[in-house]
Scaffold this active site. Structure first.
Site, short mmCIF file in Angstrom:
data_model
loop_
_atom_site.label_atom_id
_atom_site.label_comp_id
_atom_site.label_asym_id
_atom_site.label_seq_id
_atom_site.Cartn_x
_atom_site.Cartn_y
_atom_site.Cartn_z
N GLU A 353 0.83 -1.20 0.00
CA GLU A 353 0.00 0.00 0.00
C GLU A 353 0.87 1.25 0.00
O GLU A 353 1.87 1.33 0.71
CB GLU A 353 -0.99 0.01 1.17
CG GLU A 353 -0.39 -0.09 2.55
CD GLU A 353 -1.46 -0.16 3.66
OE1 GLU A 353 -2.60 -0.59 3.37
OE2 GLU A 353 -1.14 0.20 4.79
N CYS A 354 0.50 2.20 -0.85
CA CYS A 354 1.11 3.51 -0.95
C CYS A 354 2.62 3.42 -1.23
O CYS A 354 3.01 3.12 -2.35
CB CYS A 354 0.81 4.35 0.27
SG CYS A 354 0.93 6.13 -0.03
N GLY A 355 3.47 3.64 -0.23
CA GLY A 355 4.90 3.54 -0.46
C GLY A 355 5.31 2.18 -0.97
O GLY A 355 6.23 2.06 -1.79
N LEU A 357 3.44 0.27 -2.90
CA LEU A 357 3.06 0.32 -4.31
C LEU A 357 4.14 1.00 -5.13
O LEU A 357 4.54 0.51 -6.20
CB LEU A 357 1.73 1.06 -4.45
CG LEU A 357 1.33 1.55 -5.85
CD1 LEU A 357 0.95 0.40 -6.74
CD2 LEU A 357 0.19 2.55 -5.76
N SER A 466 -1.97 -0.87 -3.96
CA SER A 466 -2.87 0.28 -4.01
C SER A 466 -2.30 1.43 -3.20
O SER A 466 -1.49 1.24 -2.29
CB SER A 466 -4.24 -0.12 -3.44
OG SER A 466 -5.07 1.00 -3.22
#
Length: 499
Positions: A353-355, A357, A466
């Protein structure tokens, strides 16, 4: 009981006051549990550094009102004192999408968008509020501000106020005279010269594990806390009362968790899950990690900055963080990048998730325009920019993933300054045969109005990547499904580096 530290707006000094209180309590030898309202990761890191206990997030959007109550009761059951740091201004929240508590009296002009606000949590847990006011540009008007906050919602109980950034004795006298008719106790006074500034960058404060002088800062905060607060009145407010029978039931693992745990752990062997954890990846909700362990996961913490990929893993978990800040060092760990890519190609369940991704993309372009090679599992470049993407999301899974079934809806949070640029690949460049959008997501915060929805994230086979951060507290089925998929995966043998 416990105390909620609220602000009349963002930037008034809630975190400074919170850390000063926590540091002072710890210097006295007390066990104290802290909580943070909202989805924030960074403030809880500072809490944990001071208290030695994981800070717990209280967020009914990401979880539920019931989970907030259960979390608070469970983690205050074995401590002497507790404190809740609020988020933004006292009444700043979001629309509840039908989940909001009913308004008790129609005649009260209460805010329409205060679900998940500090006020909402104070009402939900029935805790008193300590309001922090920035007095640097105030004198008599402090009374109007205080009266307005105290009178807007009669369901709230105000224990007192803290006057922050007071300039002089004369300034304090003017403030006290203005507040005297309200008969609301002043429980703390922090002088302007006492103001402590913690360094920040594009997503907020610099995390605690990157600061070399944090102990000295905390010593100063503890000194301020010792001398600037009315402890005779504060200690009874912060002290946890004996758990009632009703609260005690929350301290046990919920029945749903027990059923899922028994279902996953049919075998006695632990599921080895690699968790990326270092200065580049440190945005994790402790509750998520606890749930994974309760379901039979052996959490193997490792650093993509300096380590090789651990042996015999059955899954990978990449949380958020600051890969853009450490992109050069991440790119130079030439052994781990191809190993992660190979693990994904082999079908290992991966949650990013986020970083995380961003790390799985081909490249990261940092704020200075430098390009750094990353894992290359996703055909995209993560480009840092000035635009901040921020807010809660309601997201519906478009495909089956390692965590979700198609059609399931989750609530998460986005907070990043990067955007993905898709790359055109030729020939066999992709290790993923079918790469499809993960979510259809809509914003539910004031910063992003609800729309027809946007495609967000990527999924392919066992990969779930994501920008949306998830808290699994109220939806343990997600980590349960993830670990089920991990349990079916044969331990990965890294053929990139046999040494």
């Amino acid at each position: 009981m416990a105390l909620v530290i609220a602000g009349e707006r963002s930037g008034v000094g809630k975190t400074t006051v919170t850390l000063a209180l926590l540091a002072s309590l710890r210097r006295r030898g007390f066990n104290v549990q802290s909580f943070k309202v909202g989805p924030d990761y960074i403030d809880p890191m500072f809490h944990q550094y001071v208290t030695g206990r994981p800070c717990r997030n209280l967020d009914p959007v990401l979880t539920s009102e019931a989970y907030v109550g259960q979390c608070f009761a469970q983690h205050t059951a074995s401590v002497e004192f507790a404190l809740v740091e609020g988020v933004m201004g006292l009444f700043d929240g979001v629309k509840a999408l039908g989940k909001s508590e009913p308004m008790p009296h129609a005649q009260f002009p209460l805010p329409k968008n205060d679900f998940a606000s500090t006020a909402h949590i104070a009402r939900l847990l029935q805790l008193p509020v300590l309001l922090v006011i920035d007095c640097s540009r105030l004198s008599g008007s402090v009374a109007a501000i205080t009266h307005g906050y105290r009178s807007l919602d009669p369901r709230l109980h105000f224990a007192g106020i803290v006057l922050n950034r007071v300039g002089s004795d004369r300034h304090l006298q003017l403030l006290e005279e203005a507040l005297e008719p309200l008969q609301l106790p002043i429980l703390g006074v922090l002088r302007r010269q006492d103001n402590i500034t913690l360094p920040d960058r594009h997503l907020g404060l610099v995390p605690a594990n990157e600061l070399t002088d944090l102990d000295a800062v905390l010593d100063k905060l503890a000194h301020i806390g010792k001398n600037c607060f009315n402890w005779d009145r504060l200690l009874p407010l912060l002290k946890i009362e004996e758990q009632t029978t009703d609260k005690h039931r929350y301290t046990q693992m919920p029945e749903k968790h027990l059923r899922l745990s028994a279902f996953i752990c049919g075998s006695k062997s632990k599921i080895r899950l690699g968790v990326a954890h270092d200065r580049a990846f440190n945005f994790y909700y402790q509750d998520n990690l606890d749930i994974l362990e309760s379901f039979g996961a052996e959490l193997v913490f490792w650093s993509p900055l300096k380590d090789r990929l651990p042996a015999d893993l059955q899954g990978l978990y990449f949380g958020g963080g600051f890969p853009e800040v450490f992109a050069e060092k991440l790119s130079k760990n030439s052994q781990v990048l191809p190993a992660v890519k190979q693990a994904i190609a082999a079908g290992m369940p991966v949650y990013a998730e986020c970083g995380g991704l961003m790390y799985l993309c081909e490249e990261i372009v940092d704020f200075e325009g430098h390009t750094w090679q990353m894992v290359g599992a996703l055909p995209a470049t993560a480009v840092m920019g000035k635009r901040l993407t921020l807010g809660y999301r309601q997201a519906t899974a478009l495909q089956n993933t390692a965590l979700l079934a198609a059609g399931e809806t989750v609530y998460g949070h986005e907070f990043h300054r990067s955007e993905l640029t898709l790359l055109e690949r030729e020939g066999e460049a992709s290790i993923i045969n079918v790469l499809t959008p993960l979510y259809k997501a809509v914003g539910i915060s004031p910063q992003l109005s609800a729309s027809a929805g946007v495609m967000e994230g990527w999924t392919s086979h066992q990969l779930h990547a994501s920008y949306i951060h998830l808290h699994w507290g109220a939806c343990p089925e997600m980590p349960a499904r993830f670990l089920q998929n991990c349990s079916k995966f044969n331990h990965f043998s890294n053929s990139v580096d046999k040494s």
